[in-house]
Design a protein around this motif. Sequence first.
Motif, short mmCIF file in Angstrom:
data_model
loop_
_atom_site.label_atom_id
_atom_site.label_comp_id
_atom_site.label_asym_id
_atom_site.label_seq_id
_atom_site.Cartn_x
_atom_site.Cartn_y
_atom_site.Cartn_z
N TYR A 50 -15.25 3.57 -10.63
CA TYR A 50 -14.61 4.00 -11.73
C TYR A 50 -13.90 5.33 -11.50
CZ TYR A 50 -14.07 5.36 -16.46
OH TYR A 50 -13.49 5.70 -17.81
N LEU A 51 -12.40 5.13 -12.15
CA LEU A 51 -11.56 6.18 -12.38
C LEU A 51 -11.47 7.26 -11.31
CD1 LEU A 51 -9.86 7.30 -14.66
CD2 LEU A 51 -11.53 8.95 -15.21
N SER B 137 -8.50 2.89 -11.89
CA SER B 137 -9.68 2.72 -12.45
C SER B 137 -10.38 1.29 -12.00
CB SER B 137 -9.66 2.75 -13.77
OG SER B 137 -11.13 2.79 -14.43
#
Length: 592
Positions: free
Chosen positions: A266-267, A359
């Motif tokens: 994630y990110l 992401s």
Amino acid sequence: MIKHALLCIGLLCGSASAATCPSGAEVDATTRCKYFAHYSKPPLAHDLRITERLGAKNGQDVRSIALIIGIDTYNNLSAEKRNLAPAKIDADKLLGFFKSDQKFDEVILLRNQDATKENIEYFLSQYIPQSGLEMQRKARFVFAYSGHGVDSTNTSKAVFLLANAKSADDLSNSYRMNDLRDRLGTISQNYFHVLALINACYGGHVFEQATGGGGSMNTTEQPGAYAMTASSDRNTAVALGGPNNGSIFFDSLIDGIKNGSADREYLRIMDADGKLLQQGGIVRLGALNNYLDTEFEIINRKHNLNLDKTWIGPIQSDHARGGFFFLSPVSLRPGVAPIHIPAGPRSSVPGRPDLKIFSAKEDYPIRGIDVTYHEGEIDWSTVRKTDDFRFAYLRSSSWAGEDVSFKKHWQDVKRVGLDRGATHIFDYCLTPQQQMELIARIVPKDASSLPIALVLEEATASFNKREYGCYAKMRKADVQSAVLQLAALLHERYGKVPVIRGNRYFLNTILDARFEKYMIWLAVYTKSKTPTAGDLGLRGSNPWTIWQFTASLSVKGIGDHVDGNVFFGGDSEYLRFQSGAKNIGLEAARAE
């Protein structure tokens, strides 16, 4: 509206008989006030990671509520079943986790004798549904249970055993698992996200009555209700038994979220030098489930156990389009302040095209594939039916000349209704004009097609001696000049700004400020489905427009090892990309 009205309980809809606790919670009787281990009065300043994903507008309040049931003492059972120490540790850890780490607004704790059937029914049938209704569905709810579970028999359903139970078949002191599923299904009508976390033997029975379908558990900006259980409907749940150990399920879950290891995809934010600047902030439900499965495998090997994989599935009558998420720490380069990234797909920090964002693939709703003759026969109708892809890029030509699969793919992709584009691998042995003539013979003009992609690959002697011989004679400046010439010719012929595709190394070698006119397609040529930060280090101030995140996608109608791609934005950006008027990736970054 009628459905919501049926969920509104009289005592909680303004009736004079409702009681207000010192904390501010409104219940049917003051005797229930003690069950609120934590309660924050609205309005509150909420984490933007929550408000943005729930779609709260103009200061609209949101609410996160947890109901924890922990039963560690069964005084009426036999000695070997009487004390369940891991359940006590679970309840203690969960209380701190939801209150301090996850910043929940309400944490309701029913422990041992307080976890009566009447109390459970009140909160699940009245208080929780009504709270979500008052929040106009801008709310999240987690149900967490740790205690004994009893398997179903020919005469009774599987149950959670309550503290006063005298035996495993004491139905008056138990709560049926399928009743919990029914209550959670009703609650899901009033909440954006619902999640049940169940550590009980045979906990998989909670899914027996499930009828809804599941979408992507990793999509955090869509509503959904799921349950995750520590065991199947046939096996027991396990604890390691140390003085500080709760259940393996909750210990692994809490630790993975708190240290960020449960969701490494994630990110990621990369700086202009291609170095990792920031990572994390959210743990998505699907990523958490995969992490727990891996942790259970490790624990099985280390302790010679035979743990089930976690069971997970939707618990609502309609389709679950998204899944729950947890907050996790943000990992930062030393001396760097955290950067808030608004919810939604993007390839750079707003207003900072030099800071690239990568992401999780689920955060990018527009996805596509690219293929060559190597994929063999493709059933494009089956590919289209998966509904996973918006576009397909087809190789028209390479160092070997025309790709023999292109013409058929070009026709079939249009027939099934996917957007189509062509790719050409830059040839070091041909002049830009010669390459343009080759492409023009193969790729027809089509106003509806996507901008053509010019693929840059480094030639090596081991792969193609002829191409390497031409490449080795060219200076870097020669390659840059030839690529720019061909890109200009493609723009002139097809009327759309081309896309420049390559891996991190070669793009960083060739691209400079002159290439900012062109859109970037960053390719990760790896069999891994999880590219590392080292794969993503795109230098400069031209963010990616398309990102090939894997070369090992499994696609029905094609097979395995397919290139999977995501587009950086939403529908409005995609329409501008189709028009090919500008470098939409860079334009969007500068506009924010």
